[in-house]
Write a protein that holds these residues in place. Sequence first.
Motif, mmCIF file in Angstrom:
data_model
loop_
_atom_site.group_PDB
_atom_site.id
_atom_site.type_symbol
_atom_site.label_atom_id
_atom_site.label_comp_id
_atom_site.label_asym_id
_atom_site.label_seq_id
_atom_site.Cartn_x
_atom_site.Cartn_y
_atom_site.Cartn_z
ATOM 1 N N PRO A 34 -18.636 -8.873 13.614
ATOM 2 C CA PRO A 34 -18.983 -9.443 14.930
ATOM 3 C C PRO A 34 -19.077 -8.351 15.978
ATOM 4 N N LYS A 35 -20.094 -8.441 16.803
ATOM 5 C CA LYS A 35 -20.326 -7.437 17.843
ATOM 6 C C LYS A 35 -20.348 -8.116 19.206
ATOM 7 N N MET A 36 -19.472 -7.655 20.087
ATOM 8 C CA MET A 36 -19.397 -8.253 21.418
ATOM 9 C C MET A 36 -20.630 -7.913 22.240
ATOM 10 N N MET A 37 -21.130 -8.914 22.943
ATOM 11 C CA MET A 37 -22.238 -8.787 23.874
ATOM 12 C C MET A 37 -21.840 -9.524 25.148
ATOM 13 N N PRO A 38 -22.491 -9.264 26.293
ATOM 14 C CA PRO A 38 -22.172 -10.044 27.494
ATOM 15 C C PRO A 38 -22.386 -11.541 27.240
ATOM 16 N N GLY A 39 -21.324 -12.320 27.424
ATOM 17 C CA GLY A 39 -21.429 -13.762 27.259
ATOM 18 C C GLY A 39 -21.248 -14.274 25.856
ATOM 19 N N GLY A 40 -20.870 -13.417 24.904
ATOM 20 C CA GLY A 40 -20.669 -13.917 23.550
ATOM 21 C C GLY A 40 -20.536 -12.820 22.516
ATOM 22 N N VAL A 41 -20.653 -13.225 21.259
ATOM 23 C CA VAL A 41 -20.492 -12.321 20.118
ATOM 24 C C VAL A 41 -21.612 -12.620 19.125
ATOM 25 N N ARG A 42 -22.261 -11.583 18.626
ATOM 26 C CA ARG A 42 -23.323 -11.796 17.650
ATOM 27 C C ARG A 42 -22.896 -11.268 16.285
ATOM 28 N N PHE A 43 -23.475 -11.858 15.256
ATOM 29 C CA PHE A 43 -23.273 -11.380 13.892
ATOM 30 C C PHE A 43 -24.453 -11.845 13.053
ATOM 31 N N ARG A 44 -24.542 -11.338 11.855
ATOM 32 C CA ARG A 44 -25.592 -11.769 10.942
ATOM 33 C C ARG A 44 -24.980 -12.676 9.887
ATOM 34 N N GLY A 45 -25.646 -13.806 9.647
ATOM 35 C CA GLY A 45 -25.131 -14.762 8.685
ATOM 36 C C GLY A 45 -26.216 -15.716 8.241
ATOM 37 N N ASN A 46 -25.810 -16.778 7.544
ATOM 38 C CA ASN A 46 -26.753 -17.772 7.045
ATOM 39 C C ASN A 46 -26.436 -19.140 7.652
ATOM 40 N N TRP A 47 -27.101 -20.183 7.163
ATOM 41 C CA TRP A 47 -26.924 -21.503 7.765
ATOM 42 C C TRP A 47 -25.539 -22.078 7.487
ATOM 43 N N ASN A 48 -24.912 -21.699 6.384
ATOM 44 C CA ASN A 48 -23.523 -22.115 6.171
ATOM 45 C C ASN A 48 -22.606 -21.488 7.214
ATOM 46 N N ASP A 49 -22.898 -20.235 7.595
ATOM 47 C CA ASP A 49 -22.114 -19.585 8.640
ATOM 48 C C ASP A 49 -22.305 -20.283 9.984
ATOM 49 N N VAL A 50 -23.515 -20.769 10.234
ATOM 50 C CA VAL A 50 -23.781 -21.529 11.454
ATOM 51 C C VAL A 50 -22.896 -22.772 11.500
ATOM 52 N N MET A 51 -22.858 -23.508 10.394
ATOM 53 C CA MET A 51 -22.029 -24.718 10.347
ATOM 54 C C MET A 51 -20.557 -24.370 10.524
ATOM 55 N N ARG A 52 -20.117 -23.331 9.832
ATOM 56 C CA ARG A 52 -18.697 -22.962 9.883
ATOM 57 C C ARG A 52 -18.290 -22.479 11.273
ATOM 58 N N ALA A 53 -19.176 -21.754 11.937
ATOM 59 C CA ALA A 53 -18.872 -21.287 13.297
ATOM 60 C C ALA A 53 -18.700 -22.473 14.241
ATOM 61 N N ASN A 54 -19.597 -23.445 14.146
ATOM 62 C CA ASN A 54 -19.478 -24.632 14.991
ATOM 63 C C ASN A 54 -18.209 -25.411 14.707
ATOM 64 N N LEU A 55 -17.862 -25.502 13.450
ATOM 65 C CA LEU A 55 -16.722 -26.315 13.029
ATOM 66 C C LEU A 55 -15.387 -25.683 13.364
ATOM 67 N N THR A 56 -15.277 -24.355 13.237
ATOM 68 C CA THR A 56 -13.958 -23.717 13.211
ATOM 69 C C THR A 56 -13.597 -22.870 14.421
ATOM 70 N N LEU A 57 -14.571 -22.337 15.163
ATOM 71 C CA LEU A 57 -14.256 -21.362 16.207
ATOM 72 C C LEU A 57 -13.801 -22.049 17.487
ATOM 73 N N ARG A 58 -12.581 -21.791 17.871
ATOM 74 C CA ARG A 58 -12.019 -22.447 19.054
ATOM 75 C C ARG A 58 -12.506 -21.830 20.360
ATOM 76 N N GLY A 59 -12.951 -20.584 20.322
ATOM 77 C CA GLY A 59 -13.395 -19.932 21.551
ATOM 78 C C GLY A 59 -14.881 -20.051 21.812
ATOM 79 N N ALA A 60 -15.618 -20.700 20.902
ATOM 80 C CA ALA A 60 -17.076 -20.797 21.025
ATOM 81 C C ALA A 60 -17.482 -21.950 21.928
ATOM 82 N N ILE A 61 -18.470 -21.703 22.787
ATOM 83 C CA ILE A 61 -19.061 -22.773 23.605
ATOM 84 C C ILE A 61 -20.266 -23.371 22.907
ATOM 85 N N ARG A 62 -21.082 -22.514 22.288
ATOM 86 C CA ARG A 62 -22.191 -22.988 21.457
ATOM 87 C C ARG A 62 -22.617 -21.877 20.517
#
Length: 369
Positions: A34-62
């Motif tokens: 994960p790489k910090m950027m202004p307003g969030g964090v970016r990384f490279r992943g797949n659609w399962n990672d998209v689902m898991r990020a939405n489901l599990t990350l407590r600090g994520a807004i979207r």
Amino acid sequence: MTQAPPKFEIFVVTAPGLEKPLAAEMREAGFKKPKMMPGGVRFRGNWNDVMRANLTLRGAIRVLARVGSFQTMHLNQLEGLTSDLPWLSFLDRDVAVKVEVVTQQSKIYHAGAAKERIEKGLRAAIDIPTSDDAPVTLKTRIDNNMVTFSLDTSGESLHKRGFKAAVAKAPLRETMAAMFLRQMGFDGSQTVVDPMCGSGTFVIEAAEMAAGLLPGRERGFAFQHLATFDAEAWAEMRSTTAQPTDARFYGSDKDAGAVRMSGDNAVRSGVAELCQFAQTSVGDLVPPEGAPGIVIVNPPYGSRIGDKKPLFALHATLGRTLKERFAGWQVGLVTSDSGLAKSTGLPLKAEFAPVAHGGLTVKLHSCTL
């Protein structure tokens, strides 16, 4: 040999100032580089990672999935270049899409005109309906003549866990509460006390974290409307159960309505047995039995609720109570006014980045008594 799913850029949005604790949460959860950027964090992943990020990350807004980009300086090229992208790899032509456009420092400067051309391009490519109340949003950023398309895979902001029916005035968002707890070193084992609990956000977030309950476990997401949605993988991902914990979490408030509200919210969240709420003034606060833990509080700032002058006395009472009765405890105080933090008389330091919150900038001040 099974080929690994293709990876693409995923951007996890958070409140400005919380990029660092979000990146730490993502590393612990196993998201790669994960790489910090202004307003969030970016990384490279797949659609399962998209689902898991939405489901599990407590600090994520979207969670935004980057699905295409090209460079153009001409509005009349925008429609054709849009239609050339492989939209059926991501979109279901039976599900309407909302198009949003932000443009800056580009030859294409009129967001409304760009939106019309992009919508025409989508209709030309896959004859997909567009609507301002569609369940899927295509976010378009035109920056320095580079057009970037991202699918909002979350839908409603991820701070909306799906359990809180009642909120207090100027509530602290669940995403912020979780990251402030993380910055205080909370790992699920410590007792947490919030003496001005409002709707119970700090207490409930702490209890959910201790029980291993996933923040998105009961809500819906925009990615469920995409062509990439894997219902079987999603069902397996969500099938987690609460883990036992001996930790307990305490909230109090002088307002009886806030105490009822907190208790109701804890019941809906499934953590009522881990939480205790009481109607208590700050001056009457006493620590629960057991080892010292964390006191964390988001008191009124005066910027939005009521007159600020009485708040200095309130903060002084809080500080005096904690000094007299909470030796060995860690204290975290969230405020937009360093003068109010100072009025507690506690050795509070603002060691963390300021955080944007509802038009204000707040800081977490902390110390150990």
